[in-house]
Design a protein around this motif. Structure first.
Motif, PDB file in Angstrom:
ATOM      1  N   ALA A  37      19.827 -14.149   6.510  1.00  0.00           N
ATOM      2  CA  ALA A  37      18.619 -13.437   6.067  1.00  0.00           C
ATOM      3  C   ALA A  37      17.958 -14.261   4.979  1.00  0.00           C
ATOM      4  CB  ALA A  37      18.988 -12.058   5.528  1.00  0.00           C
ATOM      5  N   ILE A  38      16.662 -14.487   5.137  1.00  0.00           N
ATOM      6  CA  ILE A  38      15.930 -15.248   4.114  1.00  0.00           C
ATOM      7  C   ILE A  38      14.768 -14.417   3.587  1.00  0.00           C
ATOM      8  CG2 ILE A  38      16.507 -17.479   5.148  1.00  0.00           C
ATOM      9  CD1 ILE A  38      13.229 -17.308   5.773  1.00  0.00           C
ATOM     10  N   ASP A  39      14.391 -14.686   2.356  1.00  0.00           N
ATOM     11  CA  ASP A  39      13.216 -14.011   1.787  1.00  0.00           C
ATOM     12  C   ASP A  39      12.588 -14.921   0.746  1.00  0.00           C
ATOM     13  OD1 ASP A  39      12.291 -10.778   1.715  1.00  0.00           O
ATOM     14  OD2 ASP A  39      11.552 -12.053   0.092  1.00  0.00           O
ATOM     15  N   ARG A  49       6.383   1.428  -4.121  1.00  0.00           N
ATOM     16  CA  ARG A  49       6.317   1.511  -2.657  1.00  0.00           C
ATOM     17  C   ARG A  49       6.903   2.834  -2.163  1.00  0.00           C
ATOM     18  NH1 ARG A  49       6.156  -4.246   0.293  1.00  0.00           N
ATOM     19  NH2 ARG A  49       5.100  -2.885   1.759  1.00  0.00           N
ATOM     20  N   ALA A  50       7.703   2.829  -1.086  1.00  0.00           N
ATOM     21  CA  ALA A  50       8.046   4.100  -0.434  1.00  0.00           C
ATOM     22  C   ALA A  50       8.859   5.002  -1.364  1.00  0.00           C
ATOM     23  CB  ALA A  50       8.811   3.844   0.850  1.00  0.00           C
ATOM     24  N   ASP A  51       8.705   6.303  -1.142  1.00  0.00           N
ATOM     25  CA  ASP A  51       9.322   7.246  -2.074  1.00  0.00           C
ATOM     26  C   ASP A  51      10.225   8.281  -1.419  1.00  0.00           C
ATOM     27  OD1 ASP A  51       7.430   8.841  -0.833  1.00  0.00           O
ATOM     28  OD2 ASP A  51       6.018   8.709  -2.496  1.00  0.00           O
ATOM     29  N   ASN A 233       7.434  11.577 -11.360  1.00  0.00           N
ATOM     30  CA  ASN A 233       6.603  12.165 -10.313  1.00  0.00           C
ATOM     31  C   ASN A 233       5.688  11.067  -9.791  1.00  0.00           C
ATOM     32  OD1 ASN A 233       7.082  15.010  -9.914  1.00  0.00           O
ATOM     33  ND2 ASN A 233       6.411  15.283 -12.034  1.00  0.00           N
ATOM     34  N   ARG A 234       5.310  11.188  -8.538  1.00  0.00           N
ATOM     35  CA  ARG A 234       4.306  10.260  -7.999  1.00  0.00           C
ATOM     36  C   ARG A 234       3.021  11.028  -7.727  1.00  0.00           C
ATOM     37  NH1 ARG A 234       5.083   5.861  -3.309  1.00  0.00           N
ATOM     38  NH2 ARG A 234       5.986   4.825  -5.119  1.00  0.00           N
ATOM     39  N   TYR A 235       1.902  10.451  -8.127  1.00  0.00           N
ATOM     40  CA  TYR A 235       0.598  11.016  -7.777  1.00  0.00           C
ATOM     41  C   TYR A 235      -0.119  10.079  -6.814  1.00  0.00           C
ATOM     42  CZ  TYR A 235       0.854  14.711 -11.235  1.00  0.00           C
ATOM     43  OH  TYR A 235       1.222  15.838 -11.929  1.00  0.00           O
TER      44      TYR A 235
HETATM   45  C1  LIG Z   1       1.501   0.468  -2.311  1.00  0.00           C
HETATM   46  C2  LIG Z   1       2.423   0.931  -1.210  1.00  0.00           C
HETATM   47  C3  LIG Z   1       2.896   2.244  -1.208  1.00  0.00           C
HETATM   48  C4  LIG Z   1       3.727   2.679  -0.189  1.00  0.00           C
HETATM   49  N1  LIG Z   1       4.175   3.964  -0.209  1.00  0.00           N
HETATM   50  C5  LIG Z   1       4.965   4.397   0.796  1.00  0.00           C
HETATM   51  C6  LIG Z   1       5.463   5.721   0.824  1.00  0.00           C
HETATM   52  O1  LIG Z   1       5.188   6.503  -0.063  1.00  0.00           O
HETATM   53  N2  LIG Z   1       6.260   6.108   1.863  1.00  0.00           N
HETATM   54  C7  LIG Z   1       6.618   5.237   2.876  1.00  0.00           C
HETATM   55  O2  LIG Z   1       7.373   5.614   3.793  1.00  0.00           O
HETATM   56  N3  LIG Z   1       6.156   3.990   2.880  1.00  0.00           N
HETATM   57  C8  LIG Z   1       5.346   3.554   1.869  1.00  0.00           C
HETATM   58  N4  LIG Z   1       4.906   2.301   1.867  1.00  0.00           N
HETATM   59  C9  LIG Z   1       5.263   1.484   3.004  1.00  0.00           C
HETATM   60  C10 LIG Z   1       6.655   0.905   2.859  1.00  0.00           C
HETATM   61  O3  LIG Z   1       6.784   0.312   1.591  1.00  0.00           O
HETATM   62  C11 LIG Z   1       6.815  -0.094   3.980  1.00  0.00           C
HETATM   63  O4  LIG Z   1       6.681   0.586   5.216  1.00  0.00           O
HETATM   64  C12 LIG Z   1       8.155  -0.810   3.930  1.00  0.00           C
HETATM   65  O5  LIG Z   1       8.278  -1.587   2.762  1.00  0.00           O
HETATM   66  C13 LIG Z   1       8.282  -1.725   5.142  1.00  0.00           C
HETATM   67  O6  LIG Z   1       9.447  -2.476   5.018  1.00  0.00           O
HETATM   68  P1  LIG Z   1       9.560  -3.891   5.714  1.00  0.00           P
HETATM   69  O7  LIG Z   1      10.940  -4.363   5.413  1.00  0.00           O
HETATM   70  O8  LIG Z   1       9.111  -3.809   7.113  1.00  0.00           O
HETATM   71  O9  LIG Z   1       8.490  -4.824   4.989  1.00  0.00           O
HETATM   72  P2  LIG Z   1       8.356  -5.225   3.464  1.00  0.00           P
HETATM   73  O10 LIG Z   1       8.934  -4.186   2.585  1.00  0.00           O
HETATM   74  O11 LIG Z   1       6.938  -5.607   3.263  1.00  0.00           O
HETATM   75  O12 LIG Z   1       9.286  -6.509   3.302  1.00  0.00           O
HETATM   76  C14 LIG Z   1       8.912  -7.762   3.837  1.00  0.00           C
HETATM   77  C15 LIG Z   1       9.726  -8.842   3.156  1.00  0.00           C
HETATM   78  O13 LIG Z   1       9.424 -10.087   3.788  1.00  0.00           O
HETATM   79  C16 LIG Z   1       9.297 -11.097   2.806  1.00  0.00           C
HETATM   80  N5  LIG Z   1       8.446 -12.148   3.398  1.00  0.00           N
HETATM   81  C17 LIG Z   1       7.161 -12.039   3.767  1.00  0.00           C
HETATM   82  N6  LIG Z   1       6.733 -13.190   4.335  1.00  0.00           N
HETATM   83  C18 LIG Z   1       7.786 -14.047   4.316  1.00  0.00           C
HETATM   84  C19 LIG Z   1       7.980 -15.388   4.754  1.00  0.00           C
HETATM   85  N7  LIG Z   1       7.001 -16.094   5.358  1.00  0.00           N
HETATM   86  N8  LIG Z   1       9.189 -15.970   4.567  1.00  0.00           N
HETATM   87  C20 LIG Z   1      10.182 -15.273   3.949  1.00  0.00           C
HETATM   88  N9  LIG Z   1      10.055 -13.994   3.524  1.00  0.00           N
HETATM   89  C21 LIG Z   1       8.874 -13.385   3.710  1.00  0.00           C
HETATM   90  C22 LIG Z   1       8.702 -10.386   1.602  1.00  0.00           C
HETATM   91  O14 LIG Z   1       9.008 -11.060   0.399  1.00  0.00           O
HETATM   92  C23 LIG Z   1       9.379  -9.010   1.680  1.00  0.00           C
HETATM   93  O15 LIG Z   1      10.568  -8.964   0.922  1.00  0.00           O
HETATM   94  C24 LIG Z   1       4.092   1.810   0.855  1.00  0.00           C
HETATM   95  C25 LIG Z   1       3.637   0.489   0.837  1.00  0.00           C
HETATM   96  C26 LIG Z   1       2.808   0.041  -0.184  1.00  0.00           C
HETATM   97  C27 LIG Z   1       2.322  -1.400  -0.185  1.00  0.00           C
END
Ligand SMILES: Cc1cc2nc3c(=O)[nH]c(=O)nc-3n(C[C@H](O)[C@H](O)[C@H](O)COP(=O)(O)OP(=O)(O)OC[C@H]3O[C@@H](n4cnc5c(N)ncnc54)[C@H](O)[C@@H]3O)c2cc1C
Length: 380
Positions: A37-39, A49-51, A233-235
């Protein structure tokens, strides 16, 4: 490229260690596959983000019997009720979303921030002696001429490059997915012209501090209060444009809570999002590359399904890749990932879209409109 200089070979290369990449890596490492796994980030998410985790996510984490559920559950806040206040008056309350769910022991949201989920999964990978390789970005992806292997160029922070060969690649690299773009997979859909402020905070107010999602419906804005772990709390605040300050959002919250005064004593995280509704044209590419989580689908946060849908992608995909890698199942099992997850993602986009549009266009007509429908879980 026919004979690349490969520096390492793995079963699965997981690009992105957000919650979806972390869970995919944990599940497949646990099954005995060789996983990298890379990031590009320096560590798991710290704030925001998600809550919330929904009933189906809790059920799946519980069935793992890995201790993850046992550690997370006591830290969260149980919430199964949504109420609506209209112009300062109680309008409605409902908590029947969960009744149709079969097989779930915990029929409620567990309000707990995404950082908790990422932190425990990141630690579990370290305990399995397979930590995420951080500060690493993928810059190129291609397959062998017979499509039996996938190659990726990785770029490390120090400028060093290496080529990794994998049997499978999971693109869990978020909504701006490099993997999806590199393979020229269209991200079909639209952005809708709605901007929300999101504020995680501690406050003092005479408005009752109950473990319920509260939708405030007033003339000036849509405001929702989401109860959280600890004192947070989140608003969510529907703003008039993208160009606003946290003070502008707070002013709308103050207006929504009237006649109750509110004082913000600590702001932990403040951000904004505009609503995107998109789905990748393909979730499975040549039975070698798989898009999961936000890389494959994005939608409004209304309904709290983003993190949950992505985690269920990881659950759905991991054991299928394992069986295929072991030669215990043919390509059809890989195709079933797309067949099963696409309708779910599409339904989530539609359901969350209805909720967010209800806040804008039908204010006052649909009580509990921000976060109150979790029916899409039933599809999982
Ligand atoms: C402001 C905000 C509020 C949110 N609120 C909610 C909520 O209340 N409830 C809810 O269910 N969801 C919410 N979400 C959505 C939720 O955060 C996402 O659905 C969730 O994070 C998706 O997870 P993921 O692992 O698919 O992607 P991500 O969490 O986006 O993770 C992607 C990862 O890939 C890495 N990455 C990207 N490109 C590369 C690359 N080229 N090479 C290596 N690594 C890379 C990034 O560093 C990151 O760690 C919110 C999102 C945002 C932005």
């Amino acid at each position: 490229m026919s004979s690349p200089a490969v520096s390492g070979t793995v079963d699965i290369l997981v690009v992105g260690a957000g919650p979806v990449g972390l869970l995919s890596s944990f599940l497949t490492t646990n099954l005995g596959l060789k996983v990298l796994a890379i990031d590009k980030s320096d560590g798991p998410l710290k704030l925001g983000r998600a809550d919330a985790m929904n009933a189906r996510t809790l059920q799946l984490l519980q069935t793992l019997q890995s201790g993850i559920f046992d550690e997370l559950y006591p830290q969260g806040l149980i919430c199964n009720t949504s109420s609506t206040f209209k112009d300062g008056q109680f309008a409605s309350r409902q908590s029947k979303w969960w009744e149709a769910l079969a097989g779930c022991e915990h029929r409620h949201f567990l309000m707990l921030g995404q950082p908790y989920v990422e932190d425990i999964l990141d630690r579990r990978l370290q305990e399995l002696e397979n930590p995420v390789q951080r500060h690493t970005t993928v810059t190129r992806i291609w397959t062998s001429s017979d499509d039996t292997a996938v190659f990726a160029t990785l770029l490390h922070n120090d400028g060093e490059e290496e080529i990794i060969q994998a049997k499978y690649l999971i693109g869990a690299d978020g909504s701006h997915s490099f993997v999806r773009k590199a393979l020229d997979i269209a991200f079909e859909g639209e952005g809708i012209d709605m901007t929300w402020a999101v504020i995680d905070c501690e406050t003092e107010t005479t408005f009752p501090n109950v473990p319920e999602i509260i939708n405030f419906q007033v003339e000036t804005s849509d405001v929702a209060r989401i109860p959280r772990e600890g004192k947070i709390n989140r608003y969510y605040v529907h703003m008039d444009s993208r160009d606003f300050t946290t003070e502008d959002a707070i002013a709308k919250i103050e207006r929504a809570l009237q006649p109750h005064p509110i004082k913000f004593t600590r702001i932990e995280w403040a951000s904004q999002f505009t609503v995107q509704e998109r789905i990748a044209k393909q979730f499975v590419w040549k039975n070698r590359v798989f898009l999961a989580g936000d890389a494959g689908h994005v939608h409004s946060v209304n309904g709290g399904q983003g993190l949950n849908t992505g985690l269920m992608d990881a659950f759905n995909l991991s054991w299928k890749i394992y069986l295929h890698a072991q030669g215990l199942a043919n390509d059809m099992i890989l195709q079933s990932y797309e067949q099963e997850r696409r309708p779910v993602a599409q339904t989530v986009i539609e359901t969350a879209g209805k909720l967010v549009r209800a806040t804008k266009y039908a204010r006052g007509l649909a009580p509990g409109t921000f976060f109150a429908d979790s029916s899409t879980e039933c599809r999982d």
